[in-house]
Design an enzyme around this catalytic site. Structure first.
Site, PDB file in Angstrom:
ATOM      1  N   ASP A   1       0.993  -1.348  -0.226  1.00  0.00           N
ATOM      2  CA  ASP A   1      -0.080  -0.093  -0.082  1.00  0.00           C
ATOM      3  C   ASP A   1       0.907   1.218   0.014  1.00  0.00           C
ATOM      4  OD1 ASP A   1      -2.138  -1.600  -0.081  1.00  0.00           O
ATOM      5  OD2 ASP A   1      -2.550  -1.035   2.296  1.00  0.00           O
TER       6      ASP A   1
ATOM      7  N   TYR B   1      -9.501  15.404 -19.773  1.00  0.00           N
ATOM      8  CA  TYR B   1     -10.109  16.811 -19.491  1.00  0.00           C
ATOM      9  C   TYR B   1     -11.639  16.694 -19.882  1.00  0.00           C
ATOM     10  CZ  TYR B   1      -5.455  18.775 -19.595  1.00  0.00           C
ATOM     11  OH  TYR B   1      -4.174  18.849 -19.204  1.00  0.00           O
TER      12      TYR B   1
ATOM     13  N   HIS C   1       5.888  25.929 -15.152  1.00  0.00           N
ATOM     14  CA  HIS C   1       4.635  24.773 -14.907  1.00  0.00           C
ATOM     15  C   HIS C   1       5.278  23.739 -14.561  1.00  0.00           C
ATOM     16  CE1 HIS C   1       0.707  23.602 -15.580  1.00  0.00           C
ATOM     17  NE2 HIS C   1       0.807  22.728 -16.627  1.00  0.00           N
TER      18      HIS C   1
END
Length: 562
Positions: A320, A469, A527
């Site tokens: 996990d 998107y 970015h």
């Protein structure tokens, strides 16, 4: 005349922040009048405490003792209990950092035949932490020809004689020298002698001015170690019949899942994988659904947040996750806010979550999410992506051109002649319309990385990546279920000051929904954070991970005490 020699000031130029920053911080924290400590240091003119220390006539410990006495004896001064005059000097020594880009520029000037020196106003450090100053001087000497200390010369800036000492040591005339300083009182005597004097307000503008004056291109940032595709283990996990994730992993220990954005690949984490693995973590960088070697089902609905979070059995990965780190993607916030069971009978526990650039906002009822997008001009490209097949045709026409245009740093030397405009994309008829047909290479995608990206997108196409998107309303409806929840996990948001899309202001007020949020900010970053500022990001991530409660550090972490 082009200079033959370049002389750098130290405090406030190569070493920042300067001492004044720490004096002001001490005054503020101790509720002392503004300028109180500086006045105590400067009182007496040429025979002031500071002047005598900088000429080497008294040691740093003597300066601190006398400063303490003066502060406590000052009329009307309410020096608080626990005040220590040594505090700003200790903090200056331990927290000020050499400006690596300017230091590399100094080394580049030296390699191009320029004479280089550092002119340091410094004192004789006889305090317990003096080894730090010795290490700093040693680092400076590796980059420049000479380091001239005022306490050794017996004269300090702004005394013009200190500049004469530097000229004699370098064997140059004043008109052959460029001096970089941060205070006008130091720049003025340099100009009076006939030197060119360059005021340093910030490192970026200083680097540009240095290049303009000397003609020497400053080197790019030193990059941390990166991995190549063949240097990591590759795995696959089936999340349900016919749909699988590909991941690249490195290291052993607590598991970290790294999620990339658009249009990227697991390889976007190539600088972080070795750093995280070296600190004792098992770092797993995913190819997100639709990208690279992960499955890319064509249906738009396959890429909704709800569908993506329906993972059948990630236990096949072997652990996990102990944390999720996401770049330019909302998937980590979706998982954290909805606490979605990845396995119906045994939900995965994710103890912490981090995000690069991407903020969290809960869904707001009663508002059309597409209309909200239309109100943000820089998100017009996302509206252009809505119609299946349109953006695919443009982006797949020349994949190499697409990637070289989209994945670029904000640095001036990496910019295209025409900037990528994310506004009015629908009106122009395409995201790349008006951009160069054969753009120069991007510093963020050197040829081997660019070739890998191109091969991956040729195989997968852009339909899957663009489908992320195309679920705006579906994601909004699903997220409404969790609009009253808060994310109570330890969380980190790293914002970037030059990101034109995910601007830091979009994250204002996040603490209302993420009460354990920690923030870090990289002002000179665009970015593509993990590619533009990999060393700084690695440091931020590792510091944050070290502080997470309650799990101990991995035994082989360099910061572990186990």
């Amino acid at each position: 005349m082009a200079p033959r020699a370049v002389i750098f000031g130290l405090s406030g130029v190569l070493l920042r922040p300067g001492l004044q920053h720490f004096l002001s911080a001490c005054e503020r924290d101790c509720h002392l009048p503004r300028g109180f400590l500086a006045a105590a240091l400067d009182s007496g003119g040429s025979e002031s405490l500071e002047s005598r220390a900088l000429r080497g006539q008294i040691s740093l410990s003597q300066l601190q003792e006398e400063l303490e006495r003066r502060c406590r004896a000052a009329p009307g001064a309410a020096v608080p209990e626990g005040f220590s005059a040594s505090r700003p000097f200790r903090e200056f020594r331990s927290r000020a950092r050499l400006e690596a880009p300017l230091l590399r520029a100094a080394a580049a000037l030296r390699s191009h035949g320029f004479l280089t020196a550092v002119l340091a106003n410094s004192w004789l450090d006889d305090t317990p932490g003096r080894s730090r100053w010795a290490e700093l001087l040693q680092e400076l000497r590796r980059s420049v020809h000479l380091v001239l200390e005022s306490c050794r010369l017996g004269v300090a800036k702004p005394d013009p004689r200190v500049f004469s000492c530097a000229l004699d040591a370098l064997g140059v005339r004043p008109e052959e020298v460029l001096f970089l300083g941060c205070r006008e009182r130091d720049l003025a005597p340099a100009r009076a002698l006939g030197m060119a004097a360059l005021p340093v307000r910030d490192t970026g503008s200083a680097l540009r001015d240095l290049q303009r004056i000397t003609g020497v291109q400053p080197p790019g940032p030193e990059l941390p170690v990166a991995v190549e595709p063949q240097e990591v283990a590759h795995g696959y996990v089936e999340i349900r019949p016919g749909v699988r994730f590909h991941f690249a992993e490195l290291g052993r220990g607590p598991a970290l899942v790294l999620c990339h954005g658009f249009p990227e690949s697991w390889l976007a984490w190539r600088f972080q994988l070795p750093a995280l693995a070296g600190a004792g973590f098992r770092a797993m960088a995913l190819d997100m659904k639709g990208f690279g070697e992960s499955s890319a089902p064509p249906d738009v609905s396959e890429y909704s947040q709800e569908r993506i979070c329906q993972v059948g059995n990630p236990g096949n990965v072997g652990a996990d996750p102990d944390g999720m780190i996401s770049s330019l993607s909302w998937i980590n916030w979706a998982v954290a806010s909805l606490n979605t069971p990845f396995r119906p009978a045994q939900p995965i526990k994710i103890p912490a979550v981090a995000s690069l650039n991407t903020p969290f906002r809960p869904a707001q009822p009663g508002s059309d999410p597409l209309e909200q997008l239309r109100r943000i001009p820089n998100f017009d490209y996302q509206l252009y992506f809505q119609q299946p097949g349109v953006a695919e045709a443009e982006l797949e026409k020349d994949i190499e051109r697409t990637l070289k245009i989209l994945i670029r740093s904000h640095e001036p030397e990496d910019r295209l002649p025409v900037d990528l405009d994310l506004r009015h994309v629908q009106e122009r008829g395409g995201l790349l319309v008006g951009l160069p047909e054969d753009p120069p290479g991007s510093r963020l995608l050197p040829p081997p990385a660019l070739d890998y990206y191109v091969r991956q997108f040729r195989a997968s196409g852009f339909r899957g990546p663009l489908n992320w998107y195309r679920n705006v309303r579906e994601n909004w409806s699903w997220a409404l279920r969790a609009r009253h929840r808060t994310i109570r996990l330890p969380a980190l948001l790293v914002t970037a000051g030059k990101d034109p899309v995910l601007q830091p202001r979009l994250s204002h007020g996040m603490e209302a929904w993420v009460p354990q949020l920690q923030r870090r900010h990289l002002e000179n970053c665009g970015h593509w954070t993990q590619l533009e500022r990999p060393a700084e990001l690695n440091r931020i991530l590792l510091e944050w991970l070290r502080e997470l409660p309650p799990e101990p550090l991995p035994p082989n972490s360099p910061n572990s005490k186990l």
